[in-house]
Structures are given as C-alpha cells and as structure tokens.
Enzyme design. Structure first.
Site, short mmCIF file in Angstrom:
data_model
loop_
_atom_site.label_atom_id
_atom_site.label_comp_id
_atom_site.label_asym_id
_atom_site.label_seq_id
_atom_site.Cartn_x
_atom_site.Cartn_y
_atom_site.Cartn_z
N PRO A 255 73.90 62.05 94.03
CA PRO A 255 73.25 63.09 94.85
C PRO A 255 72.27 62.56 95.89
CG PRO A 255 72.18 62.97 92.73
CD PRO A 255 73.32 61.97 92.68
N GLY A 257 69.73 59.98 95.45
CA GLY A 257 68.44 59.41 95.05
C GLY A 257 68.28 57.97 95.50
N ASP A 274 80.70 59.58 99.90
CA ASP A 274 81.04 60.24 98.64
C ASP A 274 82.39 60.92 98.83
OD1 ASP A 274 79.39 60.69 95.93
OD2 ASP A 274 80.81 62.33 96.20
N CYS A 372 75.47 53.95 85.10
CA CYS A 372 74.50 54.59 84.20
C CYS A 372 75.14 54.66 82.81
CB CYS A 372 74.05 55.95 84.70
SG CYS A 372 75.39 57.10 85.09
#
Length: 418
Positions: A255, A257, A274, A372
């Site tokens: 998004p 960051g 993206d 992540c």
C-alpha cells in the site's frame, strides 16, 4: 441495532473466511452492506471478527467439549464460536451473550437448534474453568495456529517457536514513522506528549505508542508528518542506502509504506509498480498525503518486457508476494487461510520475480529481497537458490526478524551486482 445482529454478522464473516475471503475484504463487504451500523457497532463487529480468529484454536477445542460432533448447520458452529469468544474475552454480560445467540439461532434451520445453543453456552458457563484448563493443556488448541504451522515453526526455530506463537497471538503495537522531511523524532514525541499520548522512540524514524489510537487523532497525520508503519517494515528503506538522484524501483509497492519512506529519505527518481490498480490507488493516496511524487505504474514486476524502458535502476526493492506469516497478528485470518501446499506456488513466484528484476539492476547497484514471512522456504532458502543461479550477485547482509513486542516478522537480504 440488536447485539445479536452483530454476533450473527461476525459468524457470517467467519464463514466467508472459511470460503477463502480475507478478513479485510469480508469486513469491508459487511460494512458496505450494513450501512446502518454505527461507529460503535462497526467497532464491535471488528472486535468479534478479529478476536474469534485470533483465538480460533482454543474456541474450537472448547466447542468440541460442549458439542462433541460438528453440527449439520455450519453457521451454528460459527455462531457458537463467536459467542464463546464473547464469554471468554469481552465484558458483555454472559446472560446477554447467551440470549443473543439463542435469538440468532432462531433464524437458522427453522430454530430447531435453539435449545442446543442455549444448553451448550450455559454448560460452558458452569464448566468454564475445567474446559479452559483442558484447552490450555492441548498444545495445538492453545497455540491458536494450525498444527502444520506449529510444526514448521518448531523445526525452523527450536529455541524460539513458542515465543513466535505467543507473539502471533498478541495484539500488535501501533508504530509510527516520522517524516524526517517535516521534523525529527524528538519533535514528534513532543507533539504526542502535548496531545496526551505516551510514546517511545525505537530508533531511526520509528515511534511506538503506549496505547493505540485512531490515525485521525495523531497530530499532523493528515499533513503527512507521520505514517503508520511497523518498525520492522521501516528497515527496508534504510537498508537500501539511498542517495539523491538515484533511479529506484519499488517492484510491489502497495500500500505504499516503503515507497513513501524511501522518498522521505532522499530525493530519488522513484518508479512504483503494483499489479492491482485498486491497491496502486492506495499508494497514490499515501504519497499525496505525504506531499511526495513517484511514477506509479499498474504492471507485473515479473514481466519487465511489458513496462521497463531499458534504463537500469540503482536500487530495487523486491518486496515479493509471500505467505504474510510474519504479520499474522495484524491479520489473524492468515493463519487459517494458508495451506501447506501454498509454499510451492509462492516459491515459484518469488524466484520468478527476483530473477526477472535482477537484469534491471545497474552494475554496482543493490537489490533488497524482502518478505513479511517467517518461514525459511520463502526466505533464506530462496536466497541460497538465487545466489546459485546468479554468480554476479553478492550477499551484503541478511536478517530474519521474528515477531516480538517491537515489530512484526520480516526477512531482508541485500544483494549487490558485480
């Protein structure tokens, strides 16, 4: 709106997640359909949904002690799980929780299970300590993660796996990234103190609040003074060692960051990709709030022939698609949506993207492979395979962050092209 309606909506959301929808999407859809919900009711629905998923292993174990065999109506099972969560983890009056569940049960299977729901929940109240003690003694139930997940963690982190599970079941901290273009961490800590919000500096640009608040309450948020970003996620921009004028690619930007953080650190020429137009819109919104600009492109990073102009990049952030296992406490549905078979397909995606991006990097340039995830097959194993395929790649440093009080779980490997 009656509380039993919120309870029933939460059970509906559990059903949608069982069918493969993410919690974020399921909640958004419910709120779109239920336009009459007040802010308090939206908050209650979010709490019941997140909480039931966070504690799902224990809740399922408790349910089977109360109702030994699965019910013929799956929606009743979900309703009971939500009610058990309320009885264990909320301040709702027990009699009200039971009555609401019975009212909700009246609308399922022509109400023929109302008595069963009433009896099961009252039985739980009578035998609460015994049932919870039995659940606590069951390793998988008390882990509140699928059994295969627990086993993989045990193999990967024989000393730390229990701490990783505990962190995965905790409430995540609210960590902010101070926009150093607008002020220092010390400046922002003073603003928070003036607003009555206790916080501590974690290093670099990170500030962690003692108690979470709504983002709109944060001083200067609308003006871009600060962003919400986990401390672990903030490491990426610093690892890339940015300097003014560099051509930088953020290959999976949404998004936004890390995109915003990189632009805050240096006057770089940023291209942010993206594959999803809707998610790319969130990058645009974030950059607009921060007063920053980048070239945003809806494109598949793994297919540079469709978008690359042939000019090499000095830095590439390859934040590849992954299991998101390191951020499961923020998205507890991940634990129950993932399957052991997912990793083969994810591994192919990760390798394909890293291989496709490497030729775009200038000689002497650096690429940061990032996930992540906390599973080695997405992280250090991927890196070893990449280094074997690319003799011109040099590993400068790598780090596996495991979820803890300070940050979520991330993996970083910084590579330089010879």
């Amino acid at each position: 709106m009656d509380m039993h309606h919120i309870q029933r909506l939460a059970a509906d959301i559990l059903g949608r997640i069982e069918a493969g929808t993410t919690l974020t999407d399921a909640l958004a859809e419910a709120q779109r359909q239920q336009t009459q919900l007040t802010p308090a009711e939206r908050g209650a629905l979010q709490d019941l949904s997140y909480g039931s998923l966070r504690h799902l292993g224990t809740l399922r174990h408790c349910l089977r002690q109360l109702v030994p065999r699965p019910l013929p109506e799956p929606q009743l099972e979900r309703l009971l799980l939500v009610a058990l969560y309320q009885l264990q983890h909320t301040r709702a009056a027990p009699y009200a929780v039971v009555n609401e569940a019975v009212t909700s049960a009246a609308g399922i299977a022509r109400g023929k299970f109302k008595g069963l729901v009433n009896g099961a929940l009252r039985n739980f109240q009578r035998r609460r300590e015994e049932i919870l003690a039995e659940a606590a003694g069951d390793e998988i139930a008390s882990a509140n993660h699928p059994g295969w997940w627990v086993e993989r963690l045990r193999q990967a982190y024989p000393e730390q796996w229990r701490a990783v599970l505990d962190a995965g079941n905790s409430h995540p901290p609210l960590t902010l990234r101070v926009n150093r273009r607008q002020g220092t961490v010390a400046d922002y800590l003073a603003r928070l103190e003036a607003a009555g919000m206790a916080a501590v500096a974690l290093g670099d640009d990170a500030v962690q609040l003692a108690k979470p608040v709504a983002v709109r309450e944060l001083p200067g948020f609308d003006d871009g003074a600060v962003s919400v970003q986990d401390e672990g996620a903030q490491r990426a921009a610093h690892w890339l060692d940015l300097a003014p004028g560099m051509r930088v690619l953020d290959a999976c930007a949404a998004p936004g960051g890390k995109t915003g953080h990189m632009l805050e650190l240096a006057g770089i020429e940023m291209t942010a990709l993206d594959i999803d137009a809707g998610r790319l819109g969130r990058v645009a919104d974030n950059l607009e709030r921060l007063g920053l600009t980048a070239e945003l492109r809806e494109a598949d990073a793994a297919k540079p022939e469709t978008w690359w102009d042939g000019r090499p990049f000095d830095r590439i952030l390859a934040d590849v698609p992954c299991s998101a296992s390191g951020v499961a406490r923020r998205h507890p549905d991940i634990k129950w949506l993932r399957r052991p078979g997912d990793f083969a397909a994810l591994g192919r995606q990760q390798a394909a993207m890293a291989d496709a991006l490497w030729p775009l990097l200038a000689s002497g340039g650096k690429m940061l492979y990032a996930t992540c995830s906390i599973f080695p097959e997405e992280n250090c194993q991927q890196l070893e395979n990449f280094l074997r395929r690319h003799p011109d790649a040099v590993r400068l440093k790598e780090e596996q962050l495991l979820p803890c009080e300070r940050h979520d779980g991330f993996y970083y490997a910084l590579l330089q092209k010879n």
